[in-house]
Design a protein around this motif. Structure first.
Motif, short mmCIF file in Angstrom:
data_model
loop_
_atom_site.label_atom_id
_atom_site.label_comp_id
_atom_site.label_asym_id
_atom_site.label_seq_id
_atom_site.Cartn_x
_atom_site.Cartn_y
_atom_site.Cartn_z
N ALA A 122 -18.48 -14.93 -16.59
CA ALA A 122 -18.65 -14.81 -18.03
C ALA A 122 -18.49 -13.39 -18.55
O ALA A 122 -18.36 -13.17 -19.76
N THR A 123 -18.49 -12.38 -17.63
CA THR A 123 -18.30 -10.98 -18.05
C THR A 123 -16.96 -10.43 -17.58
O THR A 123 -16.76 -9.21 -17.56
N CYS A 124 -16.06 -11.29 -17.18
CA CYS A 124 -14.71 -10.91 -16.73
C CYS A 124 -14.71 -10.16 -15.40
O CYS A 124 -13.79 -9.37 -15.14
N ARG A 125 -15.70 -10.40 -14.57
CA ARG A 125 -15.69 -9.83 -13.22
C ARG A 125 -15.11 -10.86 -12.26
O ARG A 125 -15.48 -12.04 -12.30
N ALA A 126 -14.24 -10.42 -11.38
CA ALA A 126 -13.59 -11.34 -10.43
C ALA A 126 -14.44 -11.46 -9.17
O ALA A 126 -15.00 -10.47 -8.69
N HIS A 127 -14.50 -12.67 -8.64
CA HIS A 127 -15.28 -12.91 -7.43
C HIS A 127 -14.42 -13.38 -6.26
O HIS A 127 -14.94 -13.71 -5.20
N ARG A 128 -13.12 -13.40 -6.45
CA ARG A 128 -12.19 -13.72 -5.37
C ARG A 128 -10.98 -12.79 -5.48
O ARG A 128 -10.87 -12.02 -6.42
N GLY A 129 -10.09 -12.86 -4.49
CA GLY A 129 -8.90 -12.03 -4.51
C GLY A 129 -8.99 -10.80 -3.63
O GLY A 129 -8.15 -9.90 -3.71
N PHE A 130 -10.01 -10.73 -2.74
CA PHE A 130 -10.18 -9.57 -1.87
C PHE A 130 -9.03 -9.43 -0.87
O PHE A 130 -8.67 -8.33 -0.48
N LYS A 131 -8.45 -10.57 -0.48
CA LYS A 131 -7.32 -10.53 0.45
C LYS A 131 -6.14 -9.79 -0.16
O LYS A 131 -5.45 -9.02 0.52
N HIS A 132 -5.93 -9.98 -1.44
CA HIS A 132 -4.81 -9.33 -2.11
C HIS A 132 -5.08 -7.83 -2.31
O HIS A 132 -4.15 -7.02 -2.27
N ILE A 133 -6.34 -7.46 -2.50
CA ILE A 133 -6.69 -6.04 -2.57
C ILE A 133 -6.41 -5.37 -1.23
O ILE A 133 -5.91 -4.25 -1.16
N LEU A 134 -6.72 -6.08 -0.13
CA LEU A 134 -6.45 -5.55 1.20
C LEU A 134 -4.96 -5.33 1.40
O LEU A 134 -4.54 -4.28 1.93
N GLN A 135 -4.13 -6.29 0.98
CA GLN A 135 -2.68 -6.14 1.11
C GLN A 135 -2.18 -4.93 0.33
O GLN A 135 -1.38 -4.14 0.83
N PHE A 136 -2.66 -4.78 -0.90
CA PHE A 136 -2.23 -3.65 -1.72
C PHE A 136 -2.69 -2.33 -1.11
O PHE A 136 -1.96 -1.33 -1.13
N THR A 137 -3.90 -2.31 -0.56
CA THR A 137 -4.42 -1.09 0.07
C THR A 137 -3.55 -0.69 1.26
O THR A 137 -3.22 0.49 1.44
N LEU A 138 -3.16 -1.66 2.09
CA LEU A 138 -2.32 -1.37 3.24
C LEU A 138 -0.95 -0.85 2.82
O LEU A 138 -0.39 0.05 3.46
N VAL A 139 -0.41 -1.39 1.72
CA VAL A 139 0.88 -0.92 1.21
C VAL A 139 0.78 0.52 0.74
O VAL A 139 1.65 1.35 1.01
N VAL A 140 -0.29 0.84 0.02
CA VAL A 140 -0.50 2.21 -0.46
C VAL A 140 -0.60 3.18 0.71
O VAL A 140 0.02 4.25 0.71
N ILE A 141 -1.37 2.81 1.74
CA ILE A 141 -1.52 3.68 2.91
C ILE A 141 -0.19 3.86 3.63
O ILE A 141 0.16 4.97 4.06
N MET A 142 0.59 2.77 3.75
CA MET A 142 1.89 2.85 4.39
C MET A 142 2.81 3.81 3.64
O MET A 142 3.46 4.70 4.25
N THR A 143 2.89 3.67 2.33
CA THR A 143 3.78 4.51 1.52
C THR A 143 3.37 5.97 1.58
O THR A 143 4.20 6.86 1.83
N GLN A 144 2.09 6.24 1.36
CA GLN A 144 1.63 7.62 1.35
C GLN A 144 1.71 8.26 2.73
O GLN A 144 2.01 9.46 2.86
N SER A 145 1.47 7.50 3.78
CA SER A 145 1.57 8.04 5.15
C SER A 145 3.01 8.39 5.48
O SER A 145 3.28 9.41 6.14
N THR A 146 3.95 7.55 5.04
CA THR A 146 5.37 7.84 5.27
C THR A 146 5.79 9.12 4.57
O THR A 146 6.48 9.99 5.14
N LEU A 147 5.38 9.28 3.31
CA LEU A 147 5.72 10.49 2.56
C LEU A 147 5.08 11.73 3.18
O LEU A 147 5.71 12.80 3.25
N LEU A 148 3.85 11.59 3.65
CA LEU A 148 3.19 12.74 4.28
C LEU A 148 3.88 13.12 5.58
O LEU A 148 4.09 14.30 5.87
N TYR A 149 4.29 12.12 6.37
CA TYR A 149 4.99 12.39 7.63
C TYR A 149 6.31 13.12 7.37
O TYR A 149 6.63 14.11 8.04
N LEU A 150 7.08 12.65 6.40
CA LEU A 150 8.36 13.29 6.08
C LEU A 150 8.15 14.72 5.58
O LEU A 150 8.96 15.61 5.88
N THR A 151 7.08 14.94 4.84
CA THR A 151 6.80 16.28 4.33
C THR A 151 6.42 17.24 5.46
O THR A 151 6.95 18.35 5.55
#
Length: 349
Positions: free
Chosen positions: A214-243
Protein backbone atom coordinates in the motif's frame (compact mmCIF):
# COMPACT_ATOMS: atom_id res chain seq x y z
CA UNK A 1 42.12 30.96 -30.85
CA UNK A 2 42.33 27.27 -29.79
CA UNK A 3 43.31 26.74 -26.19
CA UNK A 4 42.74 30.39 -25.21
CA UNK A 5 40.84 30.77 -21.96
CA UNK A 6 37.97 33.22 -21.76
CA UNK A 7 37.88 35.69 -18.83
CA UNK A 8 36.94 33.84 -15.65
CA UNK A 9 33.76 35.30 -14.18
CA UNK A 10 31.94 32.71 -12.09
CA UNK A 11 28.23 33.30 -11.56
CA UNK A 12 28.70 34.02 -7.86
CA UNK A 13 31.16 36.80 -8.73
CA UNK A 14 28.89 38.98 -10.84
CA UNK A 15 25.60 38.08 -9.14
CA UNK A 16 26.82 38.53 -5.59
CA UNK A 17 30.21 40.35 -5.59
CA UNK A 18 30.29 40.53 -1.80
CA UNK A 19 30.42 36.72 -1.59
CA UNK A 20 34.04 36.77 -2.76
CA UNK A 21 35.01 38.63 0.44
CA UNK A 22 33.72 35.79 2.62
CA UNK A 23 36.20 32.93 3.30
CA UNK A 24 35.32 29.75 1.45
CA UNK A 25 35.08 27.69 4.67
CA UNK A 26 32.58 30.17 6.10
CA UNK A 27 30.53 30.07 2.88
CA UNK A 28 30.48 26.27 3.00
CA UNK A 29 29.41 26.25 6.66
CA UNK A 30 26.57 28.71 6.02
CA UNK A 31 25.44 26.69 3.00
CA UNK A 32 25.42 23.45 4.99
CA UNK A 33 23.41 25.06 7.80
CA UNK A 34 20.95 26.56 5.31
CA UNK A 35 20.39 23.24 3.56
CA UNK A 36 20.02 21.46 6.89
CA UNK A 37 17.38 23.98 7.96
CA UNK A 38 15.59 23.64 4.63
CA UNK A 39 15.54 19.84 4.84
CA UNK A 40 14.22 19.94 8.41
CA UNK A 41 11.51 22.35 7.32
CA UNK A 42 10.52 20.02 4.48
CA UNK A 43 10.54 17.08 6.88
CA UNK A 44 8.19 18.93 9.22
CA UNK A 45 5.89 19.88 6.37
CA UNK A 46 5.80 16.34 5.06
CA UNK A 47 4.98 14.97 8.48
CA UNK A 48 2.20 17.50 8.91
CA UNK A 49 0.76 16.88 5.44
CA UNK A 50 0.92 13.11 5.72
CA UNK A 51 -0.69 12.86 9.15
CA UNK A 52 -3.24 15.67 9.03
CA UNK A 53 -5.24 14.74 5.95
CA UNK A 54 -8.91 13.74 5.78
CA UNK A 55 -8.10 10.15 6.73
CA UNK A 56 -6.18 11.01 9.88
CA UNK A 57 -9.15 10.43 12.24
CA UNK A 58 -9.44 6.92 10.90
CA UNK A 59 -5.71 6.25 10.90
CA UNK A 60 -5.22 7.31 14.52
CA UNK A 61 -7.23 4.25 15.62
CA UNK A 62 -5.37 1.85 13.33
CA UNK A 63 -1.79 1.21 14.42
CA UNK A 64 -0.87 -0.63 11.21
CA UNK A 65 -2.21 2.25 9.11
CA UNK A 66 -0.20 4.73 11.18
CA UNK A 67 2.90 2.60 10.60
CA UNK A 68 2.29 2.66 6.86
CA UNK A 69 1.74 6.42 6.89
CA UNK A 70 4.94 6.99 8.87
CA UNK A 71 6.87 4.84 6.39
CA UNK A 72 5.65 7.21 3.65
CA UNK A 73 6.85 10.20 5.68
CA UNK A 74 10.23 8.50 6.10
CA UNK A 75 10.44 7.75 2.37
CA UNK A 76 9.59 11.34 1.43
CA UNK A 77 12.13 12.68 3.91
CA UNK A 78 14.79 10.41 2.46
CA UNK A 79 14.03 11.53 -1.11
CA UNK A 80 14.18 15.19 -0.04
CA UNK A 81 17.53 14.60 1.64
CA UNK A 82 18.94 13.01 -1.53
CA UNK A 83 17.75 16.01 -3.56
CA UNK A 84 19.28 18.41 -1.02
CA UNK A 85 22.61 16.57 -1.33
CA UNK A 86 22.54 16.98 -5.12
CA UNK A 87 21.76 20.70 -4.87
CA UNK A 88 24.45 21.20 -2.24
CA UNK A 89 27.06 19.47 -4.40
CA UNK A 90 25.98 21.53 -7.42
CA UNK A 91 26.33 24.81 -5.53
CA UNK A 92 29.76 24.14 -4.02
CA UNK A 93 31.13 22.98 -7.40
CA UNK A 94 29.53 25.62 -9.61
CA UNK A 95 32.75 27.61 -10.02
CA UNK A 96 34.73 24.53 -11.11
CA UNK A 97 31.92 23.62 -13.51
CA UNK A 98 31.88 27.10 -15.02
CA UNK A 99 35.65 27.17 -15.44
CA UNK A 100 36.15 23.60 -16.70
CA UNK A 101 32.91 22.87 -18.58
CA UNK A 102 31.17 26.04 -19.73
CA UNK A 103 34.19 28.33 -20.11
CA UNK A 104 36.25 26.13 -22.47
CA UNK A 105 35.55 24.68 -25.91
CA UNK A 106 31.94 24.34 -27.24
CA UNK A 107 29.97 22.28 -24.75
CA UNK A 108 27.40 20.72 -27.05
CA UNK A 109 30.00 19.40 -29.51
CA UNK A 110 31.74 17.21 -26.94
CA UNK A 111 30.35 13.82 -25.82
CA UNK A 112 31.98 13.93 -22.39
CA UNK A 113 30.58 17.37 -21.61
CA UNK A 114 27.15 16.35 -22.89
CA UNK A 115 27.33 13.30 -20.64
CA UNK A 116 28.34 15.52 -17.73
CA UNK A 117 25.39 17.85 -18.31
CA UNK A 118 23.00 14.90 -18.48
CA UNK A 119 24.37 13.36 -15.30
CA UNK A 120 24.38 16.68 -13.44
CA UNK A 121 21.13 18.33 -14.52
CA UNK A 122 18.92 15.39 -15.44
CA UNK A 123 19.60 13.87 -12.03
CA UNK A 124 18.54 17.08 -10.26
CA UNK A 125 15.40 17.41 -12.42
CA UNK A 126 14.60 13.71 -12.01
CA UNK A 127 14.92 13.90 -8.21
CA UNK A 128 12.89 17.12 -8.07
CA UNK A 129 10.02 15.60 -10.05
CA UNK A 130 10.19 12.47 -7.91
CA UNK A 131 9.88 14.52 -4.70
CA UNK A 132 6.96 16.52 -6.12
CA UNK A 133 5.18 13.37 -7.33
CA UNK A 134 5.79 11.49 -4.06
CA UNK A 135 4.50 14.36 -1.89
CA UNK A 136 1.44 15.22 -3.96
CA UNK A 137 0.27 11.84 -5.26
CA UNK A 138 1.87 9.12 -3.14
CA UNK A 139 1.49 10.37 0.42
CA UNK A 140 -1.91 8.97 1.40
CA UNK A 141 -2.44 5.26 1.98
CA UNK A 142 -3.61 3.11 0.42
CA UNK A 143 -1.94 4.11 -2.85
CA UNK A 144 -3.49 2.77 -6.04
CA UNK A 145 -1.50 -0.22 -7.38
CA UNK A 146 -1.56 1.21 -10.92
CA UNK A 147 -0.01 4.44 -9.62
CA UNK A 148 2.67 2.50 -7.75
CA UNK A 149 3.59 0.50 -10.85
CA UNK A 150 3.73 3.66 -12.96
CA UNK A 151 5.97 5.41 -10.42
CA UNK A 152 8.23 2.40 -9.95
CA UNK A 153 8.60 1.96 -13.72
CA UNK A 154 9.50 5.62 -14.31
CA UNK A 155 12.03 5.62 -11.47
CA UNK A 156 13.52 2.36 -12.71
CA UNK A 157 14.03 3.52 -16.30
CA UNK A 158 15.28 6.98 -15.35
CA UNK A 159 17.80 5.44 -12.96
CA UNK A 160 18.92 2.95 -15.59
CA UNK A 161 19.41 5.72 -18.16
CA UNK A 162 21.78 7.41 -15.71
CA UNK A 163 23.72 4.16 -15.19
CA UNK A 164 24.08 3.82 -18.98
CA UNK A 165 25.50 7.34 -19.26
CA UNK A 166 27.84 6.62 -16.32
CA UNK A 167 29.14 3.56 -18.16
CA UNK A 168 29.56 5.42 -21.45
CA UNK A 169 31.58 8.18 -19.77
CA UNK A 170 33.87 5.63 -18.14
CA UNK A 171 34.22 3.74 -21.42
CA UNK A 172 35.17 6.93 -23.26
CA UNK A 173 38.02 7.41 -20.81
CA UNK A 174 39.31 3.89 -21.46
CA UNK A 175 38.84 4.35 -25.21
CA UNK A 176 40.88 7.57 -25.08
CA UNK A 177 43.52 5.95 -22.90
CA UNK A 178 44.10 3.28 -25.56
CA UNK A 179 44.61 5.87 -28.29
CA UNK A 180 41.12 5.36 -29.77
CA UNK A 181 42.00 1.82 -30.79
CA UNK A 182 39.26 0.25 -32.92
CA UNK A 183 39.55 -3.16 -31.25
CA UNK A 184 39.13 -1.57 -27.83
CA UNK A 185 36.16 0.43 -29.15
CA UNK A 186 34.54 -2.74 -30.47
CA UNK A 187 35.14 -4.57 -27.18
CA UNK A 188 33.66 -1.73 -25.15
CA UNK A 189 30.64 -1.54 -27.47
CA UNK A 190 30.02 -5.28 -27.07
CA UNK A 191 30.36 -4.90 -23.28
CA UNK A 192 27.80 -2.08 -23.32
CA UNK A 193 25.38 -4.16 -25.42
CA UNK A 194 25.70 -7.18 -23.09
CA UNK A 195 25.24 -4.94 -20.06
CA UNK A 196 22.16 -3.34 -21.62
CA UNK A 197 20.59 -6.62 -22.76
CA UNK A 198 20.84 -8.26 -19.34
CA UNK A 199 19.79 -5.13 -17.44
CA UNK A 200 16.78 -4.38 -19.65
CA UNK A 201 15.70 -8.01 -19.56
CA UNK A 202 15.91 -8.02 -15.75
CA UNK A 203 13.96 -4.77 -15.52
CA UNK A 204 11.17 -5.96 -17.83
CA UNK A 205 10.81 -9.22 -15.93
CA UNK A 206 10.94 -7.57 -12.49
CA UNK A 207 8.08 -5.06 -12.88
CA UNK A 208 5.22 -7.63 -13.12
CA UNK A 209 6.40 -9.57 -10.02
CA UNK A 210 7.25 -6.73 -7.62
CA UNK A 211 4.28 -7.38 -5.28
CA UNK A 212 3.91 -3.72 -4.30
CA UNK A 213 2.22 -2.93 -0.99
CA UNK A 214 0.00 0.00 0.00
CA UNK A 215 3.04 2.33 0.27
CA UNK A 216 4.61 1.31 -3.07
CA UNK A 217 7.34 -0.82 -1.50
CA UNK A 218 8.25 -3.96 -3.43
CA UNK A 219 8.46 -7.30 -1.64
CA UNK A 220 9.68 -9.44 -4.53
CA UNK A 221 12.17 -9.11 -7.37
CA UNK A 222 15.40 -9.71 -5.40
CA UNK A 223 16.61 -12.15 -8.05
CA UNK A 224 16.54 -9.40 -10.64
CA UNK A 225 18.44 -7.03 -8.34
CA UNK A 226 21.11 -9.73 -8.02
CA UNK A 227 21.36 -10.03 -11.81
CA UNK A 228 21.71 -6.28 -12.22
CA UNK A 229 24.32 -6.14 -9.44
CA UNK A 230 26.41 -8.83 -11.14
CA UNK A 231 26.21 -6.97 -14.46
CA UNK A 232 27.37 -3.73 -12.83
CA UNK A 233 30.31 -5.51 -11.16
CA UNK A 234 31.25 -7.21 -14.45
CA UNK A 235 31.22 -3.93 -16.40
CA UNK A 236 33.10 -1.90 -13.82
CA UNK A 237 35.67 -4.66 -13.21
CA UNK A 238 36.36 -4.90 -16.95
CA UNK A 239 36.88 -1.14 -17.22
CA UNK A 240 39.14 -1.13 -14.16
CA UNK A 241 41.22 -4.01 -15.56
CA UNK A 242 41.69 -2.25 -18.91
CA UNK A 243 42.66 0.97 -17.13
CA UNK A 244 45.24 -0.64 -14.83
CA UNK A 245 46.65 -2.69 -17.70
CA UNK A 246 47.35 0.50 -19.63
CA UNK A 247 49.70 1.76 -16.91
CA UNK A 248 52.45 -0.22 -18.63
CA UNK A 249 52.70 2.42 -21.36
CA UNK A 250 54.68 4.55 -18.89
CA UNK A 251 57.83 2.88 -17.51
CA UNK A 252 57.52 4.15 -13.95
CA UNK A 253 53.72 4.38 -13.99
CA UNK A 254 53.88 7.92 -12.59
CA UNK A 255 52.52 9.92 -15.53
CA UNK A 256 49.94 12.37 -14.08
CA UNK A 257 47.25 11.54 -16.62
CA UNK A 258 47.58 7.78 -16.14
CA UNK A 259 47.72 8.16 -12.37
CA UNK A 260 44.56 10.30 -12.41
CA UNK A 261 42.63 7.87 -14.62
CA UNK A 262 43.69 4.84 -12.54
CA UNK A 263 42.82 6.57 -9.28
CA UNK A 264 39.41 7.72 -10.49
CA UNK A 265 38.59 4.37 -12.09
CA UNK A 266 39.47 2.56 -8.86
CA UNK A 267 37.29 4.97 -6.87
CA UNK A 268 34.36 4.43 -9.24
CA UNK A 269 34.77 0.65 -9.02
CA UNK A 270 34.76 0.74 -5.22
CA UNK A 271 31.79 3.13 -5.14
CA UNK A 272 29.60 1.35 -7.68
CA UNK A 273 30.29 -2.14 -6.35
CA UNK A 274 29.90 -0.90 -2.78
CA UNK A 275 26.50 0.67 -3.49
CA UNK A 276 25.04 -2.37 -5.23
CA UNK A 277 26.62 -4.97 -2.92
CA UNK A 278 25.28 -3.06 0.09
CA UNK A 279 21.83 -2.50 -1.37
CA UNK A 280 21.27 -6.16 -2.23
CA UNK A 281 21.71 -7.68 1.28
CA UNK A 282 19.90 -4.72 2.87
CA UNK A 283 16.85 -5.26 0.65
CA UNK A 284 16.96 -9.01 1.23
CA UNK A 285 17.22 -8.73 5.02
CA UNK A 286 14.51 -6.06 5.19
CA UNK A 287 12.39 -8.13 2.75
CA UNK A 288 11.51 -4.92 0.93
CA UNK A 289 12.83 -2.88 -2.00
CA UNK A 290 12.65 0.80 -1.10
CA UNK A 291 12.70 3.27 -3.98
CA UNK A 292 14.47 5.95 -1.95
CA UNK A 293 17.35 3.63 -0.97
CA UNK A 294 17.64 1.46 -4.08
CA UNK A 295 17.22 4.23 -6.66
CA UNK A 296 17.23 7.81 -5.36
CA UNK A 297 20.22 7.65 -3.03
CA UNK A 298 22.16 5.37 -5.37
CA UNK A 299 21.75 7.67 -8.39
CA UNK A 300 22.47 10.78 -6.29
CA UNK A 301 25.79 9.42 -4.98
CA UNK A 302 26.85 8.03 -8.36
CA UNK A 303 25.95 11.29 -10.10
CA UNK A 304 28.10 13.30 -7.69
CA UNK A 305 31.04 10.90 -8.11
CA UNK A 306 30.92 10.82 -11.92
CA UNK A 307 30.60 14.62 -12.17
CA UNK A 308 33.63 14.96 -9.91
CA UNK A 309 35.67 12.65 -12.12
CA UNK A 310 34.78 14.59 -15.28
CA UNK A 311 35.70 17.85 -13.54
CA UNK A 312 39.04 16.33 -12.43
CA UNK A 313 39.90 15.45 -16.02
CA UNK A 314 38.88 18.88 -17.27
CA UNK A 315 40.99 20.51 -14.56
CA UNK A 316 44.03 18.58 -15.83
CA UNK A 317 43.43 20.03 -19.29
CA UNK A 318 42.74 23.58 -18.11
CA UNK A 319 45.54 23.81 -15.55
CA UNK A 320 48.35 22.08 -17.52
CA UNK A 321 50.88 24.61 -18.92
CA UNK A 322 51.54 24.24 -22.63
CA UNK A 323 55.32 23.89 -22.11
CA UNK A 324 55.07 20.74 -19.98
CA UNK A 325 55.26 17.14 -21.19
CA UNK A 326 51.47 16.73 -21.17
CA UNK A 327 49.73 18.30 -24.19
CA UNK A 328 45.98 18.06 -24.20
CA UNK A 329 45.57 19.54 -27.69
CA UNK A 330 45.40 17.10 -30.58
CA UNK A 331 47.19 14.33 -28.66
CA UNK A 332 48.82 13.54 -25.34
CA UNK A 333 52.59 13.21 -25.47
CA UNK A 334 53.94 10.86 -22.81
CA UNK A 335 57.45 10.86 -21.37
CA UNK A 336 59.92 8.71 -23.26
CA UNK A 337 58.54 9.59 -26.68
CA UNK A 338 55.46 7.37 -26.59
CA UNK A 339 52.24 8.97 -27.74
CA UNK A 340 48.63 8.06 -27.30
CA UNK A 341 46.26 9.68 -29.74
CA UNK A 342 43.74 11.15 -27.36
CA UNK A 343 41.63 13.82 -28.98
CA UNK A 344 41.00 16.85 -26.83
CA UNK A 345 38.06 18.02 -28.89
CA UNK A 346 36.28 14.66 -28.81
CA UNK A 347 37.15 13.36 -25.37
CA UNK A 348 38.53 15.85 -22.88
CA UNK A 349 37.79 19.30 -24.29
Amino acid sequence: MPGKMLPWNPPSSFLFPWIRNIPYTHRLKVLQQSLSLAVRSIYHSLGTISLSGPGYRVLMFDQSAITLQLSIVERNQSCCAALALLIWDFIINIEDEWRCIWNTSPVFMNPVKLGYLYVRYFTIVYHSINVYFAINYLSTVPIKPSLCILWFSIVLWCSYSLVVVFNILMMLRVYALYGKDKKVAASLFILLIIDGAISISSALRSIPVLNLDATCRAHRGFKHILQFTLVVIMTQSTLLYLTIRKRKIVPDGSHPLIALVVRDSTSIWILFCGIFLTNLPYSKMAAVIRIDISFMWSTAIMSIAVCKIVINMQKLKVETPVDESVYLTSHISLPGGSTSGISQHEIFA
